[in-house]
Each structure stands twice: as structure tokens, then as C-alpha cells.
Design a protein around this motif. Structure first.
Motif, short mmCIF file in Angstrom:
data_model
loop_
_atom_site.label_atom_id
_atom_site.label_comp_id
_atom_site.label_asym_id
_atom_site.label_seq_id
_atom_site.Cartn_x
_atom_site.Cartn_y
_atom_site.Cartn_z
N ASN A 199 0.79 -1.23 0.00
CA ASN A 199 0.00 0.00 0.00
C ASN A 199 0.82 1.28 0.00
O ASN A 199 0.26 2.37 -0.11
CB ASN A 199 -0.97 -0.02 1.19
N GLU A 200 2.15 1.13 0.10
CA GLU A 200 2.98 2.34 0.06
C GLU A 200 3.93 2.39 -1.15
O GLU A 200 4.37 3.47 -1.53
CB GLU A 200 3.76 2.48 1.37
N GLN A 209 -9.13 -1.45 -8.07
CA GLN A 209 -9.29 -2.31 -6.89
C GLN A 209 -10.75 -2.73 -6.72
O GLN A 209 -11.04 -3.86 -6.32
CB GLN A 209 -8.79 -1.57 -5.64
N LYS A 267 -2.45 -8.18 -0.48
CA LYS A 267 -3.31 -7.05 -0.11
C LYS A 267 -2.58 -6.17 0.91
O LYS A 267 -2.73 -4.96 0.92
CB LYS A 267 -4.59 -7.63 0.48
N THR A 268 -1.80 -6.82 1.78
CA THR A 268 -0.91 -6.09 2.70
C THR A 268 0.39 -6.89 2.81
O THR A 268 0.36 -8.13 2.74
CB THR A 268 -1.51 -5.93 4.12
#
Length: 427
Positions: A154-155, A184, A418-419
Motif C-alpha cells: 500500500n505504500e 481495486q 493485499k498487505t
């Protein structure tokens, strides 16, 4: 159909269950199938019967024969009877909400593919290398500025390929968050943390309404870009699509919009997943990180291994145009087949110790980009983006480890991490 070819329901359900892709249990189901029923029939309630194709060789064989196995005659991605009926009612009979290259067969497919093909050839994307390297450096600098801990998905991973493809397409930077959100929502429709309504379960009508809304938002956005590029063409892919002609006739709006959607979504989402997979694989396997740090010539191998190991595109469906035979199974005209790419990419006959992540793997060629006429248009760009990012990042990474449990998206069509919480030291 003899019962000997029928896959046990609990195994067949695993193959279609988005949650099984999130918790990794789908790999156990595919392993069972490769050993016991590599090309069997799934006959589940509420679903048209389909063949589950799990062996590397059989997936290749079907993908090679594009006249015998069509993409567009039936739904190109898995769906239920109820959902297919709802789509056909909405579209006046078509099983497709969009008409992109993946839903096309000859003679249309080659005509539409050639429109943008030259953009994605190795000799042309090489011209973009300096600009992509600059974008890669910016993202590595950002990673350094995060102070040794981040959620890599996510970054970093979501944004780097997004910036590259949006520049090529001609979407301004300020609209990138919108494109990311819509992508998404489209690919994450089965995941309650990613879908538009943040819902665990939806009935067919609500699901269809949600998908229609997402596609309408894409279409509305790209209609503005099309009008702009028709009035004033620029040197970007949007100008090529907006002004394209097929058989001497301008491309219609629906097909132009569909074309934008495939480039704008598939052009970054799968690359993001594979980029995150590479970091996951290195963080979880310190010896592999040490190997590629010591020998940068292994970076292309790291790229291919990450793509194989994650296989962001989980399946496509094909349908037989006539009676035929595959691997000794009699396939009837009209039969529907699920090409299980993650299974083909972990086939023990092709890959030694297939569940392991190895940057110096020499065995076998993965199927993650497909094969035959539908071979991924952007494969060279995706691999180049990943190679450049790791050429910029690895010399600056002193250490790398997981900093918590990575999570995968619930998705049986397109999905990946997803993470991905990591800890690292930068040089």
C-alpha cells in the motif's frame, strides 16, 4: 458423464472459492487434482458444468489452439448461472459486460490487438527505460524516507506500476488515485476489504449493480479522454485508441472504452502483485535475498520467479468450438474449461519443488502471461518495470524481513498481496 471424471465437490469448490486464494488452501486442492484428476469435471450446484484444467501441458495445449477453444462464446471468466443470466439480460444477450481483447476471438482479436501492439514491443518500450528508471528511483527514495518499516503493497507496489502505465496511457497524475480505486473495486469485487460496498456477501442483483457502476465510472472518465484525443491527438496510447479504425470504420465507443479499461487495470494491477510477491519471497527467504544481492544478474530470474510464484491472473475460461480430445478426455462442442494458471505454475512435472521461491530457478517456463494468441500484450513492459525497480532498490537494501503476516486478496480471477508489512535497512 461418467462419475470417474467428476471432481469431488469439496475440491471443485476450493478452485472457485475466492477465500481459498486468500488463505492459500487452493494450492492443496490443485495439488490433489494434478495427482488424481488433472482434467476432470466440476458439477456444482448453481454453476454450469466445467472442466478444470490443472496440468501445465494441458493448459498450453488448449491455449495454443485458439480456433478450437474460444474466449468469447461463453463467459471469459467464471460466473454462476444466475449471474450469467443477469449479464445477458443487461446486455441484450452477450455474456460480457465489457468487450476487451480477452473476450475476443479471430477475426476481431488480431485486428484489435494490432492497434496497440507496437507500443508494447521490446524495441519500443526500451525507449521508455530512462523515464521508468526515474519513476523507480522516486519510489525507492520514498521507501527510504519511510524509515525502515512499511506496508510494501500500500505504500510502494500499488503506485509504481500505476504511474508507469498511466503515463503511457496519457492519464494525468492527479487522476491516478481514481484509477487505482476503480481497479481495486473491479478486481477486488469478491473481497470485503476491497469491493466498492465493503460487503462480505452480496446477492447477484447487488453484485451486478456494483459492477455496472464501476464500469460506468471507467467509461465516463475515458469518454472525456477520448473526446480530448480526437480533438487533439498526442503521442500516447489514449490517442491511438481514440482515433483507431477497424476495417476502415472508426472504433465504437463501447469497444474504445473497453480497451481503455483493460490497459488501465491489467496494465498495473498484475505488475503490482508480482512486485509485492518478489519482496515477499525475498523477505521470507533470507538466502534468496543474499543470492540476488550478491549477483544482480539474477534480477531477471527474480522477476520471473515472483510472477510464477504469485500468478496474479488465476484463470480464464475457454469453450470448445467442436468435439475434441485433450489428455485422453473427450471434450464436447460447447464445453466450458477453466484454465488454472496457479496450478500449471506449480506442476511438479515442470517445476522442481514448485512451492519454493527460488531466484535462480532454471526449470520450466511459467504460464502467468498466458500463451498463444492471447499472450499478455504488456508482458515485456511488466518485466522491464520490475527489473528496473529491483536494479534501483536492491543495491540500497541492506536487510529485509517480514514485519507481520502478509495478506492475500480474496479473488479467483485477478489478485495478489493485499498487505505486506516489512522491515528493512537502507544503505
Amino acid at each position: 458423464m461418467t462419475d470417474t471424471l467428476r471432481i469431488p465437490d469439496e475440491i471443485a469448490f476450493k478452485a472457485i472459492d475466492p477465500k481459498a486464494y486468500a488463505d492459500g488452501s487452493v494450492h492443496e486442492a490443485f495439488r490433489w487434482l494434478r495427482e488424481n484428476q488433472p482434467l476432470g469435471r466440476a458439477e456444482l450446484e448453481g454453476v454450469e458444468p466445467f472442466w478444470l484444467v490443472t496440468k501445465h501441458a494441458d493448459i498450453l495445449e488448449i491455449s495454443r489452439q485458439n480456433d478450437l477453444f474460444h474466449s468469447g462464446d461463453r463467459p471469459t471468466t467464471f460466473t454462476t448461472k444466475e449471474a450469467e443470466a443477469a449479464v445477458r439480460q443487461m446486455t441484450g444477450g452477450s455474456p460480457h459486460l465489457v468487450r476487451t481483447l480477452v473476450q475476443m476471438d479471430a477475426p476481431d482479436h488480431p485486428k484489435y490487438r494490432v492497434m496497440t501492439q507496437s507500443w508494447f514491443l521490446p524495441q519500443n518500450i526500451r525507449k521508455l527505460e530512462d523515464r521508468i528508471r526515474q519513476i523507480a528511483r522516486e519510489h525507492v527514495d520514498h521507501m527510504a524516507a519511510l524509515g525502515g518499516e512499511c506496508d510494501f503493497v500500500n505504500e510502494i507496489a500499488l503506485f509504481y506500476p500505476l504511474r508507469v502505465i498511466m503515463e503511457i496511457l496519457g492519464v494525468p497524475p492527479e487522476d491516478e488515485p481514481r484509477m487505482l480505486r476503480l481497479t481495486q473495486e473491479l478486481f477486488g469485487a469478491q473481497d470485503p476489504e476491497l469491493n466498492r460496498d465493503r460487503k462480505e456477501a452480496m446477492d447477484v442483483a447487488a453484485g451486478m449493480e456494483m459492477m455496472q457502476g464501476i464500469i460506468a465510472d471507467f467509461f465516463m472518465y475515458f469518454k472525456g479522454i477520448t473526446d480530448d484525443r480526437k480533438a487533439e491527438p498526442k503521442g500516447d496510447v489514449a490517442s491511438v485508441i481514440a482515433n483507431a479504425q477497424i476495417d476502415g470504420v472508426p472504433i465504437n465507443d463501447f469497444e474504445a472504452m473497453s480497451y481503455y479499461v483493460i490497459v488501465a487495470t491489467a496494465g498495473h494491477d498484475t505488475t503490482s502483485s508480482s512486485t509485492a510477491a518478489a519482496i515477499w519471497g525475498l523477505a521470507a527467504n533470507p538466502e534468496e535475498f543474499a543470492k540476488v544481492k550478491a549477483d544482480p544478474s539474477l534480477i531477471p530470474g527474480l522477476v520471473d520467479e515472483a510472477i510464477r510464484w504469485m500468478t496474479p491472473v488465476k484463470h480464464f475460461m475457454r469453450s470448445a468450438t467442436e468435439d475434441t480430445e485433450v489428455a485422453g478426455r473427450k471434450i464436447a462442442k460447447g464445453d466450458w474449461l477453466w484454465l488454472a494458471y496457479p496450478s500449471g505454475n506449480r506442476d511438479e512435472e515442470v517445476f522442481n519443488d514448485p512451492d519454493a521461491f527460488r531466484v535462480d530457478r532454471k526449470d520450466g517456463k511459467h504460464l502467468a502471461f498466458g500463451y498463444g494468441a492471447h499472450l499478455c500484450l504488456g508482458q515485456h513492459l511488466a518485466k522491464m518495470e520490475m527489473r528496473i525497480l529491483f536494479e534501483e532498490m536492491l543495491p540500497r537494501l541492506k536487510s529485509l524481513s517480514l514485519n507481520g503476516e502478509p495478506k492475500l486478496a480474496q479473488a479467483n480471477f485477478v489478485g495478489g498481496p493485499k498487505t505486506l508489512p516489512i522491515k528493512y535497512e537502507m544503505a
